[in-house]
Design an enzyme around this catalytic site. Sequence first.
Site, PDB file in Angstrom:
ATOM      1  N   ASP A 124       0.802  -1.221   0.000  1.00  0.00           N
ATOM      2  CA  ASP A 124       0.000   0.000   0.000  1.00  0.00           C
ATOM      3  C   ASP A 124       0.831   1.265   0.000  1.00  0.00           C
ATOM      4  O   ASP A 124       0.338   2.336  -0.324  1.00  0.00           O
ATOM      5  CB  ASP A 124      -0.900   0.008   1.221  1.00  0.00           C
ATOM      6  CG  ASP A 124      -0.132   0.132   2.506  1.00  0.00           C
ATOM      7  OD1 ASP A 124      -0.512   0.935   3.334  1.00  0.00           O
ATOM      8  OD2 ASP A 124       0.895  -0.565   2.660  1.00  0.00           O
ATOM      9  N   GLU A 125       2.106   1.162   0.391  1.00  0.00           N
ATOM     10  CA  GLU A 125       2.896   2.381   0.537  1.00  0.00           C
ATOM     11  C   GLU A 125       3.054   3.147  -0.772  1.00  0.00           C
ATOM     12  O   GLU A 125       3.434   4.310  -0.757  1.00  0.00           O
ATOM     13  CB  GLU A 125       4.267   2.067   1.128  1.00  0.00           C
ATOM     14  CG  GLU A 125       4.136   1.617   2.553  1.00  0.00           C
ATOM     15  CD  GLU A 125       5.459   1.370   3.230  1.00  0.00           C
ATOM     16  OE1 GLU A 125       6.455   1.993   2.838  1.00  0.00           O
ATOM     17  OE2 GLU A 125       5.485   0.554   4.156  1.00  0.00           O
ATOM     18  N   TYR A 147      12.023   2.791  -0.948  1.00  0.00           N
ATOM     19  CA  TYR A 147      11.346   1.492  -0.992  1.00  0.00           C
ATOM     20  C   TYR A 147      10.047   1.600  -1.781  1.00  0.00           C
ATOM     21  O   TYR A 147       9.833   0.877  -2.756  1.00  0.00           O
ATOM     22  CB  TYR A 147      11.059   0.971   0.428  1.00  0.00           C
ATOM     23  CG  TYR A 147       9.937  -0.032   0.451  1.00  0.00           C
ATOM     24  CD1 TYR A 147      10.098  -1.286  -0.122  1.00  0.00           C
ATOM     25  CD2 TYR A 147       8.696   0.288   1.005  1.00  0.00           C
ATOM     26  CE1 TYR A 147       9.048  -2.194  -0.158  1.00  0.00           C
ATOM     27  CE2 TYR A 147       7.647  -0.612   0.977  1.00  0.00           C
ATOM     28  CZ  TYR A 147       7.832  -1.848   0.394  1.00  0.00           C
ATOM     29  OH  TYR A 147       6.790  -2.735   0.357  1.00  0.00           O
TER      30      TYR A 147
HETATM   31  P1  TYD Z   1       7.780  -1.101   9.598  1.00  0.00           P
HETATM   32  O1  TYD Z   1       7.529  -2.398  10.283  1.00  0.00           O
HETATM   33  O2  TYD Z   1       9.199  -0.771   9.238  1.00  0.00           O
HETATM   34  O3  TYD Z   1       6.822  -1.069   8.314  1.00  0.00           O
HETATM   35  P2  TYD Z   1       6.497   0.150   7.275  1.00  0.00           P
HETATM   36  O4  TYD Z   1       7.573   1.159   7.364  1.00  0.00           O
HETATM   37  O5  TYD Z   1       6.487  -0.579   5.974  1.00  0.00           O
HETATM   38  O6  TYD Z   1       5.143   0.664   7.663  1.00  0.00           O
HETATM   39  O7  TYD Z   1       7.233   0.078  10.486  1.00  0.00           O
HETATM   40  C1  TYD Z   1       5.883   0.105  10.917  1.00  0.00           C
HETATM   41  C2  TYD Z   1       5.704   1.351  11.748  1.00  0.00           C
HETATM   42  O8  TYD Z   1       6.482   1.238  12.932  1.00  0.00           O
HETATM   43  C3  TYD Z   1       6.183   2.607  11.047  1.00  0.00           C
HETATM   44  O9  TYD Z   1       5.317   3.692  11.345  1.00  0.00           O
HETATM   45  C4  TYD Z   1       7.561   2.843  11.643  1.00  0.00           C
HETATM   46  C5  TYD Z   1       7.430   2.295  13.041  1.00  0.00           C
HETATM   47  N1  TYD Z   1       8.690   1.763  13.601  1.00  0.00           N
HETATM   48  C6  TYD Z   1       9.184   2.250  14.825  1.00  0.00           C
HETATM   49  O10 TYD Z   1       8.558   3.124  15.484  1.00  0.00           O
HETATM   50  N2  TYD Z   1      10.369   1.742  15.305  1.00  0.00           N
HETATM   51  C7  TYD Z   1      11.074   0.796  14.630  1.00  0.00           C
HETATM   52  O11 TYD Z   1      12.141   0.380  15.108  1.00  0.00           O
HETATM   53  C8  TYD Z   1      10.553   0.294  13.373  1.00  0.00           C
HETATM   54  C9  TYD Z   1      11.294  -0.765  12.602  1.00  0.00           C
HETATM   55  C10 TYD Z   1       9.360   0.809  12.907  1.00  0.00           C
END
Ligand code: TYD
Length: 332
Positions: A124-125, A147
């Site tokens: 979805d991003e 990404y």
């Molecule tokens: P992530 O799992 O990296 O998925 P995406 O960036 O594809 O959404 O991150 C999910 C959410 O969690 C995103 O808003 C970023 C946050 N996040 C943190 O707050 N701390 C972290 O260490 C990570 C990896 C993500």
Amino acid sequence: MKLLVTGGAGFIGSNFIRHLLHAHPDDRVVNLDKLTYAGNPANLADVEGDPRYSFVHGDICDAKCVRDAARNVDAVVNFAACTHVDRSLVEPDEFLRTDVSGVFTLAGGRARPQDPAPAARQHDEVYGSIAHGSSTEQDPLHPSNPYSASKAGGDLLALSYWHTHGVPVVITRSSNNFGPYQYPEKVVPLFVTNALDHAPLPLYGDGRNVRDWLYVLDNCAAIDLVLRRGRDGEIYNIGGGHEVENIVLTREILRLTARPDTLIRPVADRPGHDRRYSVDSTKIRQLGWAPRHPFASALETTVRWYQEHETWWRPLKSGEFRAWYERQYGNR
Ligand code: TYD
């Protein structure tokens, strides 16, 4: 069906292969995987001896390898991708290679493409952050990090092969997945395994970013449906329908692991951090799909899975991951 699943040793790919073998006893699956850091043969240890399953070690950017693996298959389902936003901020090259060039090769590359149908799983991003409401399949793409820009590129390239060469492509765009076998760099498995280790949970910014959580097996069922019943050249959003702020998710993980909120460590925000993702799933719901796993019980199942599979994730959190983790969070 005989399917070529690319990136089948990763998180969603391995769950998808397990789902297929279970749901369609007559199907056969070839798994083509490069086995990068996120591809792990242990994810499919339980199906290795299944006569319906075979594994090929290779890269989706390697045209000959793809051609050989795709021989006599009815469809290709692509999960091979670089997927971690934080890594795309520091090492974008590999994202362009796999998420754009890899799709180019799968779609037929320079050769006049023939049979197989790449059902490219996307994310979805590609729509970018949305303050209110949900993105539909018709909405313009506003990817905001390397990404999601790479994924959008692969997405559009795949559709161009449908429009120009008639390669029967179906695109799915799912919201954030979680569940067993997810590499512990993504927020759910990272926070669960850190909590189990009594280690801090690095929460970006104010923790108020919103993600729509989809249990991986619900996504697998949706991809399976689109593969069999979706219309060529179409895009299908797959949303979990459960939006949560990161801080709420974090507290829930701490509650389920019986750890105190004092483990939450607010850290400097991710650059260009998208505030909220939300996709409108009306179209796939009209095909007959709905998520079957309620968020609360699916998260509990997921936490329990990590508690019971320490031998799976413990080795992943050493070596390459340890070095990444220290670079990524060390000076925040
Ligand atoms: P992530 O799992 O990296 O998925 P995406 O960036 O594809 O959404 O991150 C999910 C959410 O969690 C995103 O808003 C970023 C946050 N996040 C943190 O707050 N701390 C972290 O260490 C990570 C990896 C993500």
